[in-house]
Design a protein around this motif. Structure first.
Motif, PDB file in Angstrom:
ATOM      1  N   ASP A 110       0.867  -1.186   0.000  1.00  0.00           N
ATOM      2  CA  ASP A 110       0.000   0.000   0.000  1.00  0.00           C
ATOM      3  C   ASP A 110       0.900   1.230   0.000  1.00  0.00           C
ATOM      4  N   ALA A 111       0.292   2.391   0.007  1.00  0.00           N
ATOM      5  CA  ALA A 111       1.052   3.632  -0.181  1.00  0.00           C
ATOM      6  C   ALA A 111       2.045   3.928   0.932  1.00  0.00           C
ATOM      7  N   THR A 112       1.859   3.298   2.083  1.00  0.00           N
ATOM      8  CA  THR A 112       2.713   3.642   3.220  1.00  0.00           C
ATOM      9  C   THR A 112       3.556   2.477   3.732  1.00  0.00           C
ATOM     10  N   THR A 113       3.559   1.355   3.019  1.00  0.00           N
ATOM     11  CA  THR A 113       4.285   0.170   3.500  1.00  0.00           C
ATOM     12  C   THR A 113       5.287  -0.314   2.454  1.00  0.00           C
ATOM     13  N   TYR A 114       6.516  -0.532   2.898  1.00  0.00           N
ATOM     14  CA  TYR A 114       7.576  -1.064   2.038  1.00  0.00           C
ATOM     15  C   TYR A 114       8.143  -2.316   2.714  1.00  0.00           C
ATOM     16  N   VAL A 115       8.154  -3.431   1.967  1.00  0.00           N
ATOM     17  CA  VAL A 115       8.663  -4.693   2.501  1.00  0.00           C
ATOM     18  C   VAL A 115       9.893  -5.095   1.688  1.00  0.00           C
ATOM     19  N   PHE A 116      11.054  -5.093   2.351  1.00  0.00           N
ATOM     20  CA  PHE A 116      12.323  -5.381   1.668  1.00  0.00           C
ATOM     21  C   PHE A 116      12.769  -6.810   1.963  1.00  0.00           C
ATOM     22  N   THR A 168      10.339  -4.527   7.169  1.00  0.00           N
ATOM     23  CA  THR A 168       9.185  -3.731   6.746  1.00  0.00           C
ATOM     24  C   THR A 168       9.289  -2.320   7.328  1.00  0.00           C
ATOM     25  N   VAL A 169       9.102  -1.348   6.459  1.00  0.00           N
ATOM     26  CA  VAL A 169       9.090   0.055   6.877  1.00  0.00           C
ATOM     27  C   VAL A 169       7.681   0.596   6.695  1.00  0.00           C
ATOM     28  N   GLU A 170       7.133   1.157   7.757  1.00  0.00           N
ATOM     29  CA  GLU A 170       5.811   1.778   7.708  1.00  0.00           C
ATOM     30  C   GLU A 170       5.992   3.295   7.772  1.00  0.00           C
ATOM     31  N   LEU A 171       5.307   3.986   6.871  1.00  0.00           N
ATOM     32  CA  LEU A 171       5.328   5.448   6.880  1.00  0.00           C
ATOM     33  C   LEU A 171       4.039   5.970   7.512  1.00  0.00           C
ATOM     34  N   ALA A 172       4.120   7.143   8.098  1.00  0.00           N
ATOM     35  CA  ALA A 172       2.925   7.748   8.685  1.00  0.00           C
ATOM     36  C   ALA A 172       1.970   8.237   7.598  1.00  0.00           C
ATOM     37  N   LYS A 173       2.525   8.564   6.448  1.00  0.00           N
ATOM     38  CA  LYS A 173       1.709   8.960   5.293  1.00  0.00           C
ATOM     39  C   LYS A 173       2.535   8.729   4.039  1.00  0.00           C
ATOM     40  N   ALA A 174       1.884   8.743   2.904  1.00  0.00           N
ATOM     41  CA  ALA A 174       2.582   8.465   1.648  1.00  0.00           C
ATOM     42  C   ALA A 174       3.724   9.457   1.430  1.00  0.00           C
ATOM     43  N   TYR A 175       4.842   8.939   0.955  1.00  0.00           N
ATOM     44  CA  TYR A 175       6.032   9.774   0.720  1.00  0.00           C
ATOM     45  C   TYR A 175       6.764   9.196  -0.494  1.00  0.00           C
ATOM     46  N   THR A 176       6.516   9.762  -1.655  1.00  0.00           N
ATOM     47  CA  THR A 176       7.025   9.222  -2.918  1.00  0.00           C
ATOM     48  C   THR A 176       8.548   9.153  -2.993  1.00  0.00           C
ATOM     49  N   PRO A 177       9.312  10.126  -2.450  1.00  0.00           N
ATOM     50  CA  PRO A 177      10.778  10.045  -2.568  1.00  0.00           C
ATOM     51  C   PRO A 177      11.441   9.034  -1.635  1.00  0.00           C
ATOM     52  N   PRO A 470       1.618  10.202  -5.744  1.00  0.00           N
ATOM     53  CA  PRO A 470       2.312   9.201  -6.569  1.00  0.00           C
ATOM     54  C   PRO A 470       2.710   9.806  -7.909  1.00  0.00           C
ATOM     55  N   GLU A 471       3.667   9.155  -8.575  1.00  0.00           N
ATOM     56  CA  GLU A 471       4.085   9.624  -9.892  1.00  0.00           C
ATOM     57  C   GLU A 471       2.887   9.691 -10.832  1.00  0.00           C
TER      58      GLU A 471
END
Length: 535
Positions: A110-116, A168-177, A470-471
Protein backbone atom coordinates in the motif's frame (compact mmCIF):
# COMPACT_ATOMS: atom_id res chain seq x y z
CA UNK A 1 25.19 22.90 0.41
CA UNK A 2 28.57 23.78 -0.90
CA UNK A 3 32.01 22.29 -0.91
CA UNK A 4 35.05 23.58 0.89
CA UNK A 5 37.82 23.04 -1.62
CA UNK A 6 40.39 25.70 -2.47
CA UNK A 7 40.86 25.80 -6.21
CA UNK A 8 42.32 28.06 -8.82
CA UNK A 9 39.82 30.50 -10.26
CA UNK A 10 39.16 31.34 -13.87
CA UNK A 11 41.63 33.99 -14.90
CA UNK A 12 39.44 35.59 -17.54
CA UNK A 13 37.31 38.40 -16.16
CA UNK A 14 33.84 38.91 -17.54
CA UNK A 15 33.88 42.58 -18.36
CA UNK A 16 32.11 44.71 -20.90
CA UNK A 17 29.99 42.68 -23.23
CA UNK A 18 29.30 39.24 -21.84
CA UNK A 19 31.81 36.73 -23.12
CA UNK A 20 32.47 33.21 -22.02
CA UNK A 21 35.73 32.29 -20.30
CA UNK A 22 34.87 28.67 -20.99
CA UNK A 23 34.50 26.70 -24.16
CA UNK A 24 33.62 23.01 -24.15
CA UNK A 25 35.71 20.61 -26.16
CA UNK A 26 33.94 19.73 -29.38
CA UNK A 27 34.33 16.03 -28.77
CA UNK A 28 32.53 16.31 -25.47
CA UNK A 29 29.44 17.86 -27.05
CA UNK A 30 29.19 14.88 -29.38
CA UNK A 31 29.61 12.50 -26.46
CA UNK A 32 26.91 14.32 -24.53
CA UNK A 33 24.41 13.90 -27.35
CA UNK A 34 25.08 10.17 -27.46
CA UNK A 35 24.84 9.97 -23.70
CA UNK A 36 21.37 11.46 -23.66
CA UNK A 37 20.16 8.27 -25.34
CA UNK A 38 22.30 5.64 -23.63
CA UNK A 39 22.42 7.19 -20.18
CA UNK A 40 26.22 6.87 -20.18
CA UNK A 41 29.08 9.18 -21.12
CA UNK A 42 31.49 6.27 -21.22
CA UNK A 43 31.29 2.49 -20.92
CA UNK A 44 34.24 0.41 -19.77
CA UNK A 45 36.15 -1.36 -22.52
CA UNK A 46 35.74 -5.12 -22.14
CA UNK A 47 38.99 -5.71 -24.05
CA UNK A 48 40.90 -4.22 -21.12
CA UNK A 49 41.63 -7.36 -19.11
CA UNK A 50 44.17 -6.18 -16.57
CA UNK A 51 44.01 -5.71 -12.83
CA UNK A 52 46.05 -3.43 -10.63
CA UNK A 53 46.20 -0.04 -8.95
CA UNK A 54 44.30 3.11 -9.82
CA UNK A 55 45.19 6.63 -8.73
CA UNK A 56 42.38 9.17 -8.41
CA UNK A 57 42.77 12.84 -7.54
CA UNK A 58 39.90 14.76 -5.95
CA UNK A 59 39.58 18.41 -5.02
CA UNK A 60 38.73 17.93 -1.36
CA UNK A 61 38.38 15.30 1.29
CA UNK A 62 35.49 14.09 3.36
CA UNK A 63 35.24 16.78 6.03
CA UNK A 64 32.33 16.14 8.34
CA UNK A 65 31.57 16.96 11.94
CA UNK A 66 30.75 13.28 12.46
CA UNK A 67 34.11 12.07 11.15
CA UNK A 68 33.76 8.99 8.95
CA UNK A 69 30.21 8.19 10.04
CA UNK A 70 28.28 7.96 6.74
CA UNK A 71 25.00 8.97 8.34
CA UNK A 72 26.32 12.46 9.05
CA UNK A 73 27.91 12.88 5.62
CA UNK A 74 26.58 16.03 3.99
CA UNK A 75 28.78 16.60 0.94
CA UNK A 76 29.03 14.83 -2.41
CA UNK A 77 32.72 13.99 -1.87
CA UNK A 78 31.89 12.26 1.41
CA UNK A 79 29.09 10.33 -0.30
CA UNK A 80 31.47 9.30 -3.11
CA UNK A 81 34.37 8.23 -0.88
CA UNK A 82 32.26 6.46 1.71
CA UNK A 83 30.24 4.65 -0.97
CA UNK A 84 33.40 2.66 -1.70
CA UNK A 85 32.86 0.93 1.64
CA UNK A 86 29.17 1.29 2.50
CA UNK A 87 26.06 0.26 0.57
CA UNK A 88 22.37 1.11 0.99
CA UNK A 89 19.37 -1.14 0.40
CA UNK A 90 18.73 0.29 -3.07
CA UNK A 91 20.61 2.27 -5.68
CA UNK A 92 19.94 4.52 -8.68
CA UNK A 93 19.98 3.54 -12.35
CA UNK A 94 21.22 5.85 -15.16
CA UNK A 95 17.69 7.24 -15.71
CA UNK A 96 17.13 7.94 -11.99
CA UNK A 97 15.02 4.84 -11.46
CA UNK A 98 15.54 2.79 -8.30
CA UNK A 99 17.24 -0.61 -8.39
CA UNK A 100 17.92 -3.28 -5.74
CA UNK A 101 21.30 -3.34 -3.98
CA UNK A 102 21.48 -4.88 -0.49
CA UNK A 103 17.78 -5.56 -0.86
CA UNK A 104 17.24 -8.10 -3.64
CA UNK A 105 13.66 -6.89 -4.04
CA UNK A 106 10.87 -4.98 -2.36
CA UNK A 107 7.09 -4.85 -2.35
CA UNK A 108 4.81 -1.95 -1.66
CA UNK A 109 1.46 -3.45 -0.65
CA UNK A 110 0.00 0.00 0.00
CA UNK A 111 1.05 3.63 -0.18
CA UNK A 112 2.71 3.64 3.22
CA UNK A 113 4.29 0.17 3.50
CA UNK A 114 7.58 -1.06 2.04
CA UNK A 115 8.66 -4.69 2.50
CA UNK A 116 12.32 -5.38 1.67
CA UNK A 117 13.84 -8.81 1.09
CA UNK A 118 17.57 -8.85 1.83
CA UNK A 119 20.05 -10.11 -0.72
CA UNK A 120 21.61 -13.46 0.16
CA UNK A 121 25.33 -13.89 0.56
CA UNK A 122 26.13 -10.39 1.75
CA UNK A 123 28.84 -10.03 4.37
CA UNK A 124 30.67 -7.16 5.96
CA UNK A 125 34.37 -6.94 5.28
CA UNK A 126 35.07 -8.66 8.62
CA UNK A 127 33.25 -11.75 7.34
CA UNK A 128 30.06 -11.38 9.38
CA UNK A 129 26.81 -11.93 7.46
CA UNK A 130 24.46 -8.98 7.02
CA UNK A 131 21.28 -9.43 9.07
CA UNK A 132 17.90 -7.79 9.39
CA UNK A 133 19.10 -6.36 12.71
CA UNK A 134 21.76 -4.39 10.83
CA UNK A 135 19.10 -2.95 8.52
CA UNK A 136 16.63 -2.12 11.28
CA UNK A 137 19.33 -0.70 13.54
CA UNK A 138 20.90 1.41 10.78
CA UNK A 139 17.66 3.07 9.71
CA UNK A 140 16.50 3.62 13.28
CA UNK A 141 19.89 5.12 14.17
CA UNK A 142 19.66 7.55 11.23
CA UNK A 143 16.10 8.54 12.06
CA UNK A 144 17.00 9.23 15.69
CA UNK A 145 20.08 11.21 14.74
CA UNK A 146 20.36 14.94 14.17
CA UNK A 147 21.87 14.33 10.74
CA UNK A 148 20.43 16.67 8.11
CA UNK A 149 19.83 13.76 5.76
CA UNK A 150 17.42 12.09 8.18
CA UNK A 151 14.74 14.57 7.08
CA UNK A 152 14.93 13.21 3.54
CA UNK A 153 13.66 9.77 4.63
CA UNK A 154 10.26 11.33 5.26
CA UNK A 155 7.59 10.36 7.81
CA UNK A 156 8.89 6.92 8.83
CA UNK A 157 6.68 5.47 11.56
CA UNK A 158 8.42 2.16 12.16
CA UNK A 159 11.20 -0.13 10.90
CA UNK A 160 10.70 -3.78 11.82
CA UNK A 161 12.21 -7.16 11.01
CA UNK A 162 9.23 -9.16 9.73
CA UNK A 163 11.09 -12.30 8.68
CA UNK A 164 14.56 -13.88 8.69
CA UNK A 165 15.43 -11.92 5.56
CA UNK A 166 12.65 -9.35 5.53
CA UNK A 167 12.38 -5.78 6.85
CA UNK A 168 9.18 -3.73 6.75
CA UNK A 169 9.09 0.06 6.88
CA UNK A 170 5.81 1.78 7.71
CA UNK A 171 5.33 5.45 6.88
CA UNK A 172 2.93 7.75 8.68
CA UNK A 173 1.71 8.96 5.29
CA UNK A 174 2.58 8.47 1.65
CA UNK A 175 6.03 9.77 0.72
CA UNK A 176 7.03 9.22 -2.92
CA UNK A 177 10.78 10.05 -2.57
CA UNK A 178 11.28 7.37 0.11
CA UNK A 179 13.12 4.85 -2.08
CA UNK A 180 15.18 7.61 -3.71
CA UNK A 181 16.20 8.84 -0.26
CA UNK A 182 17.28 5.31 0.71
CA UNK A 183 19.62 5.19 -2.31
CA UNK A 184 22.26 7.54 -0.94
CA UNK A 185 25.28 6.88 1.27
CA UNK A 186 23.85 8.37 4.51
CA UNK A 187 21.16 5.65 4.38
CA UNK A 188 23.80 2.88 4.08
CA UNK A 189 23.45 -0.27 6.13
CA UNK A 190 25.96 -0.32 8.98
CA UNK A 191 27.41 -3.20 11.01
CA UNK A 192 25.16 -2.55 13.98
CA UNK A 193 26.39 -5.51 16.06
CA UNK A 194 29.87 -3.97 16.13
CA UNK A 195 28.47 -0.48 16.63
CA UNK A 196 26.28 -1.56 19.54
CA UNK A 197 28.94 -3.64 21.31
CA UNK A 198 31.42 -0.78 21.06
CA UNK A 199 34.02 -2.63 19.01
CA UNK A 200 33.60 -0.16 16.12
CA UNK A 201 33.69 3.63 16.28
CA UNK A 202 32.00 4.79 13.08
CA UNK A 203 33.52 8.24 13.40
CA UNK A 204 37.04 6.78 13.13
CA UNK A 205 36.73 3.46 11.27
CA UNK A 206 34.87 2.16 8.25
CA UNK A 207 33.41 -1.35 8.04
CA UNK A 208 30.88 -2.06 5.33
CA UNK A 209 29.67 -4.50 2.71
CA UNK A 210 31.04 -2.54 -0.28
CA UNK A 211 33.81 -3.37 -2.74
CA UNK A 212 36.71 -1.74 -0.88
CA UNK A 213 38.23 -1.53 2.58
CA UNK A 214 40.37 1.28 3.93
CA UNK A 215 44.08 0.56 4.36
CA UNK A 216 44.95 4.02 5.62
CA UNK A 217 43.80 7.60 5.43
CA UNK A 218 45.49 10.89 6.19
CA UNK A 219 42.97 13.70 6.36
CA UNK A 220 43.13 16.16 3.47
CA UNK A 221 46.04 14.23 1.92
CA UNK A 222 45.12 10.74 0.76
CA UNK A 223 43.10 7.54 1.10
CA UNK A 224 44.40 4.07 0.35
CA UNK A 225 41.79 1.40 -0.32
CA UNK A 226 42.23 -2.24 -1.18
CA UNK A 227 39.74 -4.64 -2.70
CA UNK A 228 37.35 -6.17 -0.16
CA UNK A 229 37.91 -9.91 -0.56
CA UNK A 230 34.61 -10.58 1.29
CA UNK A 231 32.66 -8.53 -1.27
CA UNK A 232 30.12 -10.74 -3.05
CA UNK A 233 31.43 -9.81 -6.51
CA UNK A 234 35.07 -9.24 -5.62
CA UNK A 235 36.35 -11.27 -8.58
CA UNK A 236 34.73 -8.77 -10.95
CA UNK A 237 36.52 -5.79 -9.43
CA UNK A 238 39.61 -4.99 -11.51
CA UNK A 239 41.03 -2.28 -9.24
CA UNK A 240 43.12 -4.03 -6.58
CA UNK A 241 44.46 -0.94 -4.90
CA UNK A 242 42.77 2.42 -5.08
CA UNK A 243 44.62 5.55 -4.07
CA UNK A 244 42.67 8.78 -3.75
CA UNK A 245 44.91 11.80 -3.48
CA UNK A 246 43.41 15.06 -2.21
CA UNK A 247 44.79 17.82 -4.44
CA UNK A 248 42.97 21.13 -3.92
CA UNK A 249 44.80 22.98 -6.69
CA UNK A 250 43.01 22.63 -10.03
CA UNK A 251 46.24 23.27 -11.96
CA UNK A 252 48.01 20.47 -10.11
CA UNK A 253 45.27 18.00 -11.01
CA UNK A 254 45.49 19.12 -14.63
CA UNK A 255 49.24 18.51 -14.60
CA UNK A 256 48.82 15.08 -13.01
CA UNK A 257 46.42 14.00 -15.73
CA UNK A 258 48.71 15.31 -18.43
CA UNK A 259 51.83 13.56 -17.12
CA UNK A 260 49.98 10.36 -16.20
CA UNK A 261 50.67 10.44 -12.46
CA UNK A 262 46.89 10.36 -11.93
CA UNK A 263 44.48 8.21 -13.92
CA UNK A 264 41.18 9.84 -12.98
CA UNK A 265 40.52 13.36 -11.68
CA UNK A 266 37.68 15.78 -11.11
CA UNK A 267 37.68 19.46 -12.06
CA UNK A 268 35.60 22.41 -10.93
CA UNK A 269 36.50 24.76 -13.73
CA UNK A 270 34.77 24.20 -17.07
CA UNK A 271 37.88 25.69 -18.68
CA UNK A 272 39.64 22.40 -17.91
CA UNK A 273 37.79 20.84 -20.82
CA UNK A 274 39.41 23.28 -23.17
CA UNK A 275 42.81 23.12 -21.52
CA UNK A 276 43.00 19.35 -21.97
CA UNK A 277 41.88 19.34 -25.59
CA UNK A 278 44.54 17.64 -27.64
CA UNK A 279 46.32 16.11 -24.64
CA UNK A 280 47.49 12.66 -25.69
CA UNK A 281 45.76 9.79 -23.88
CA UNK A 282 43.56 12.15 -21.86
CA UNK A 283 39.82 12.53 -22.14
CA UNK A 284 37.59 14.97 -20.32
CA UNK A 285 33.80 14.88 -20.06
CA UNK A 286 31.05 16.93 -18.46
CA UNK A 287 28.60 14.99 -16.35
CA UNK A 288 25.19 16.57 -15.80
CA UNK A 289 24.04 16.89 -12.22
CA UNK A 290 20.81 17.47 -10.41
CA UNK A 291 22.84 19.81 -8.19
CA UNK A 292 22.11 23.44 -8.92
CA UNK A 293 23.25 26.95 -8.06
CA UNK A 294 20.83 29.29 -6.36
CA UNK A 295 20.58 33.00 -5.58
CA UNK A 296 19.33 34.02 -2.13
CA UNK A 297 17.51 37.35 -1.88
CA UNK A 298 17.54 38.11 1.84
CA UNK A 299 13.90 38.88 2.53
CA UNK A 300 14.02 38.89 6.32
CA UNK A 301 15.89 42.16 6.74
CA UNK A 302 13.07 44.67 7.33
CA UNK A 303 15.38 47.54 6.40
CA UNK A 304 16.20 46.04 3.00
CA UNK A 305 14.31 46.71 -0.21
CA UNK A 306 14.38 42.93 -0.67
CA UNK A 307 11.72 42.64 2.02
CA UNK A 308 9.35 43.76 -0.77
CA UNK A 309 8.21 40.81 -2.92
CA UNK A 310 7.67 43.11 -5.89
CA UNK A 311 11.33 44.11 -5.81
CA UNK A 312 12.49 40.51 -5.54
CA UNK A 313 10.28 39.38 -8.43
CA UNK A 314 11.38 42.31 -10.59
CA UNK A 315 15.02 41.30 -10.01
CA UNK A 316 14.18 37.67 -10.78
CA UNK A 317 12.53 38.75 -14.04
CA UNK A 318 15.70 40.63 -15.00
CA UNK A 319 17.81 37.45 -14.80
CA UNK A 320 18.55 35.37 -17.87
CA UNK A 321 19.38 31.84 -16.78
CA UNK A 322 20.17 30.64 -20.27
CA UNK A 323 22.83 33.31 -20.53
CA UNK A 324 24.19 32.39 -17.08
CA UNK A 325 24.51 28.75 -18.18
CA UNK A 326 26.15 29.72 -21.44
CA UNK A 327 28.55 32.39 -20.21
CA UNK A 328 29.50 31.30 -16.71
CA UNK A 329 29.46 27.55 -17.29
CA UNK A 330 30.43 27.21 -20.94
CA UNK A 331 27.04 25.86 -21.98
CA UNK A 332 27.49 22.76 -19.80
CA UNK A 333 24.71 23.73 -17.37
CA UNK A 334 20.94 24.01 -17.75
CA UNK A 335 18.46 26.57 -16.41
CA UNK A 336 16.40 25.03 -13.63
CA UNK A 337 13.48 25.58 -11.33
CA UNK A 338 13.33 24.22 -7.81
CA UNK A 339 12.78 20.75 -9.30
CA UNK A 340 16.19 19.96 -10.85
CA UNK A 341 15.77 20.13 -14.61
CA UNK A 342 17.73 16.91 -15.25
CA UNK A 343 15.24 14.83 -13.23
CA UNK A 344 12.04 13.17 -14.48
CA UNK A 345 8.93 15.21 -13.71
CA UNK A 346 10.81 18.50 -13.31
CA UNK A 347 9.06 21.72 -14.24
CA UNK A 348 10.05 23.66 -17.34
CA UNK A 349 12.05 26.74 -16.22
CA UNK A 350 11.16 28.52 -19.46
CA UNK A 351 7.49 28.54 -18.39
CA UNK A 352 7.99 30.05 -14.94
CA UNK A 353 6.39 33.43 -14.13
CA UNK A 354 9.63 35.44 -14.18
CA UNK A 355 10.79 33.85 -17.43
CA UNK A 356 7.52 34.64 -19.19
CA UNK A 357 7.11 38.12 -17.69
CA UNK A 358 7.50 40.56 -20.57
CA UNK A 359 7.02 43.79 -18.63
CA UNK A 360 9.79 45.08 -16.43
CA UNK A 361 8.59 46.63 -13.18
CA UNK A 362 10.70 49.75 -13.47
CA UNK A 363 9.42 51.22 -10.22
CA UNK A 364 10.41 48.11 -8.27
CA UNK A 365 13.79 47.92 -10.00
CA UNK A 366 14.42 51.59 -9.19
CA UNK A 367 13.54 50.90 -5.57
CA UNK A 368 16.07 48.03 -5.36
CA UNK A 369 19.00 50.42 -4.98
CA UNK A 370 22.51 49.09 -4.51
CA UNK A 371 22.78 45.46 -3.45
CA UNK A 372 25.65 43.48 -1.95
CA UNK A 373 26.18 40.04 -3.51
CA UNK A 374 28.14 37.59 -1.33
CA UNK A 375 30.15 34.81 -2.97
CA UNK A 376 32.80 32.36 -1.76
CA UNK A 377 36.10 32.14 -3.54
CA UNK A 378 36.80 28.42 -3.55
CA UNK A 379 34.69 27.69 -6.64
CA UNK A 380 35.38 29.69 -9.82
CA UNK A 381 31.89 29.19 -11.24
CA UNK A 382 30.32 31.03 -8.32
CA UNK A 383 32.30 34.18 -9.07
CA UNK A 384 31.57 33.84 -12.78
CA UNK A 385 27.83 33.53 -12.12
CA UNK A 386 28.02 36.60 -9.87
CA UNK A 387 29.62 38.64 -12.63
CA UNK A 388 26.95 37.64 -15.14
CA UNK A 389 24.18 38.54 -12.67
CA UNK A 390 25.89 41.84 -11.93
CA UNK A 391 25.87 42.71 -15.61
CA UNK A 392 22.32 41.52 -16.19
CA UNK A 393 20.96 43.62 -13.33
CA UNK A 394 23.04 46.61 -14.40
CA UNK A 395 21.04 46.64 -17.63
CA UNK A 396 17.96 47.16 -15.43
CA UNK A 397 19.60 50.01 -13.53
CA UNK A 398 20.43 47.97 -10.43
CA UNK A 399 23.92 48.24 -8.96
CA UNK A 400 25.38 45.04 -7.53
CA UNK A 401 28.60 45.04 -5.53
CA UNK A 402 30.20 41.61 -5.42
CA UNK A 403 31.75 40.75 -2.06
CA UNK A 404 34.16 37.80 -2.09
CA UNK A 405 34.84 35.76 1.04
CA UNK A 406 36.68 32.64 2.06
CA UNK A 407 34.36 29.73 2.87
CA UNK A 408 34.34 30.30 6.62
CA UNK A 409 33.55 34.00 6.39
CA UNK A 410 30.91 33.39 3.73
CA UNK A 411 29.24 30.79 5.91
CA UNK A 412 29.12 33.14 8.88
CA UNK A 413 27.71 36.07 6.88
CA UNK A 414 25.07 34.02 5.05
CA UNK A 415 24.18 31.15 7.35
CA UNK A 416 25.13 32.66 10.71
CA UNK A 417 22.73 33.77 13.41
CA UNK A 418 22.77 37.34 12.10
CA UNK A 419 22.99 37.25 8.29
CA UNK A 420 24.80 40.21 6.76
CA UNK A 421 24.11 40.16 3.03
CA UNK A 422 21.55 41.22 0.44
CA UNK A 423 22.19 38.59 -2.22
CA UNK A 424 24.24 35.37 -2.00
CA UNK A 425 25.07 32.52 -4.37
CA UNK A 426 25.40 28.89 -3.25
CA UNK A 427 24.42 25.43 -4.45
CA UNK A 428 22.32 22.49 -3.33
CA UNK A 429 22.57 18.79 -4.05
CA UNK A 430 19.53 18.05 -6.20
CA UNK A 431 19.09 14.36 -5.23
CA UNK A 432 17.17 11.95 -7.50
CA UNK A 433 13.49 12.74 -6.95
CA UNK A 434 12.15 16.04 -8.26
CA UNK A 435 10.56 17.01 -4.96
CA UNK A 436 13.40 16.24 -2.52
CA UNK A 437 15.42 19.43 -2.62
CA UNK A 438 12.30 21.59 -2.36
CA UNK A 439 12.19 20.74 1.35
CA UNK A 440 14.99 23.28 1.86
CA UNK A 441 12.48 26.00 0.85
CA UNK A 442 10.57 25.26 4.04
CA UNK A 443 12.73 26.94 6.70
CA UNK A 444 11.13 24.89 9.45
CA UNK A 445 12.17 21.62 7.77
CA UNK A 446 15.52 22.94 6.57
CA UNK A 447 16.63 24.50 9.81
CA UNK A 448 19.45 26.51 8.22
CA UNK A 449 17.41 29.01 6.19
CA UNK A 450 15.10 30.52 8.79
CA UNK A 451 17.29 33.59 9.26
CA UNK A 452 16.93 34.79 5.66
CA UNK A 453 13.82 32.99 4.36
CA UNK A 454 10.23 33.81 5.38
CA UNK A 455 8.05 30.77 5.92
CA UNK A 456 5.34 30.51 3.25
CA UNK A 457 2.50 28.23 4.38
CA UNK A 458 1.12 27.91 0.84
CA UNK A 459 4.52 26.82 -0.42
CA UNK A 460 4.94 24.46 2.51
CA UNK A 461 1.64 22.81 1.58
CA UNK A 462 2.78 22.37 -2.03
CA UNK A 463 6.08 20.85 -0.88
CA UNK A 464 4.19 18.43 1.32
CA UNK A 465 1.69 17.58 -1.44
CA UNK A 466 4.43 16.94 -4.02
CA UNK A 467 6.17 14.58 -1.62
CA UNK A 468 3.01 12.59 -1.00
CA UNK A 469 1.52 12.28 -4.45
CA UNK A 470 2.31 9.20 -6.57
CA UNK A 471 4.09 9.62 -9.89
CA UNK A 472 1.76 10.83 -12.62
CA UNK A 473 0.06 13.81 -14.16
CA UNK A 474 -1.32 15.19 -10.90
CA UNK A 475 2.12 15.19 -9.28
CA UNK A 476 3.68 16.83 -12.33
CA UNK A 477 1.13 19.62 -12.05
CA UNK A 478 1.81 20.00 -8.34
CA UNK A 479 5.54 20.24 -9.01
CA UNK A 480 4.89 22.91 -11.63
CA UNK A 481 2.84 24.87 -9.10
CA UNK A 482 5.59 24.49 -6.53
CA UNK A 483 8.16 25.85 -9.01
CA UNK A 484 5.92 28.81 -9.83
CA UNK A 485 5.41 29.64 -6.15
CA UNK A 486 9.16 29.64 -5.48
CA UNK A 487 9.76 31.71 -8.60
CA UNK A 488 7.13 34.30 -7.67
CA UNK A 489 8.11 34.63 -4.01
CA UNK A 490 11.68 34.99 -5.25
CA UNK A 491 13.33 34.50 -1.88
CA UNK A 492 15.75 31.74 -2.87
CA UNK A 493 16.01 31.35 -6.65
CA UNK A 494 17.23 28.25 -8.46
CA UNK A 495 19.52 29.35 -11.29
CA UNK A 496 21.34 26.67 -13.33
CA UNK A 497 22.54 23.11 -12.81
CA UNK A 498 26.05 22.44 -11.56
CA UNK A 499 27.93 20.02 -13.87
CA UNK A 500 30.85 17.80 -12.89
CA UNK A 501 33.93 17.80 -15.08
CA UNK A 502 35.84 14.51 -15.07
CA UNK A 503 39.11 13.68 -16.77
CA UNK A 504 40.81 10.32 -17.20
CA UNK A 505 43.77 8.67 -18.89
CA UNK A 506 42.59 6.41 -21.68
CA UNK A 507 45.85 4.44 -21.48
CA UNK A 508 45.39 3.70 -17.77
CA UNK A 509 41.68 3.14 -17.17
CA UNK A 510 38.42 2.62 -19.02
CA UNK A 511 35.67 3.92 -16.72
CA UNK A 512 31.91 3.65 -16.81
CA UNK A 513 30.48 7.15 -16.40
CA UNK A 514 26.84 8.10 -16.33
CA UNK A 515 25.49 11.02 -18.28
CA UNK A 516 23.82 12.42 -15.17
CA UNK A 517 24.20 12.06 -11.43
CA UNK A 518 21.80 12.81 -8.61
CA UNK A 519 24.11 12.40 -5.64
CA UNK A 520 27.31 13.72 -7.22
CA UNK A 521 28.93 10.29 -6.98
CA UNK A 522 31.16 10.07 -10.03
CA UNK A 523 32.84 6.97 -8.52
CA UNK A 524 29.49 5.15 -8.44
CA UNK A 525 30.39 2.56 -11.09
CA UNK A 526 34.03 2.01 -10.12
CA UNK A 527 33.47 -1.74 -9.75
CA UNK A 528 32.98 -1.95 -13.52
CA UNK A 529 36.08 0.05 -14.47
CA UNK A 530 38.51 -1.95 -16.57
CA UNK A 531 42.29 -1.62 -16.72
CA UNK A 532 44.75 -2.41 -19.50
CA UNK A 533 46.82 -5.55 -19.13
CA UNK A 534 50.32 -5.00 -17.82
CA UNK A 535 52.90 -4.58 -20.57
Amino acid sequence: MRRSAIIVGCSVALTGALASCSAPAATDAADTRKASKSGYLAASDASFEGTGPLTVQLDYDSVEAGGLDPQTAATARSWSIESLVYEPLVTVDPKFGIEPLLASSWKQPDATTYVFTLRKGVTFSNGRTLTTADVVGSLQRLLKSKAAYAAQLGPVKSVTATGPEEVTVELAKAYTPFLAALANTPAAILPMKEVDDGSLDLAKEMLGTGPFVVKNHKQDQYWNFTRNTAYRETKKVRVDDLKIEIVPQEAARLAALRNGSASFVNFNNIDSMDQLTGTRNAKVVSQANSDFYYLIQNSKNPDSTLADQKVRFALNSALNRTEIASVALGGQAQPTGVTPSVLPGACDPAKLPAATNKTADTAALKKAGTLRLAVYTSEPAVGQIAQVIQQQLAKSGVTVKIQKYDDTTYGARVFGAKPDFDLAIGWFAGYVDASMVSRWWNPVLAGFSGTFLNDDKTLDALIDKAAGEPEGTARTQTLAGLCARVDTAAQMLPLVTRPSVIGYRTDQVSPTLRAAEGYGNFLRDITSYTLPAAK
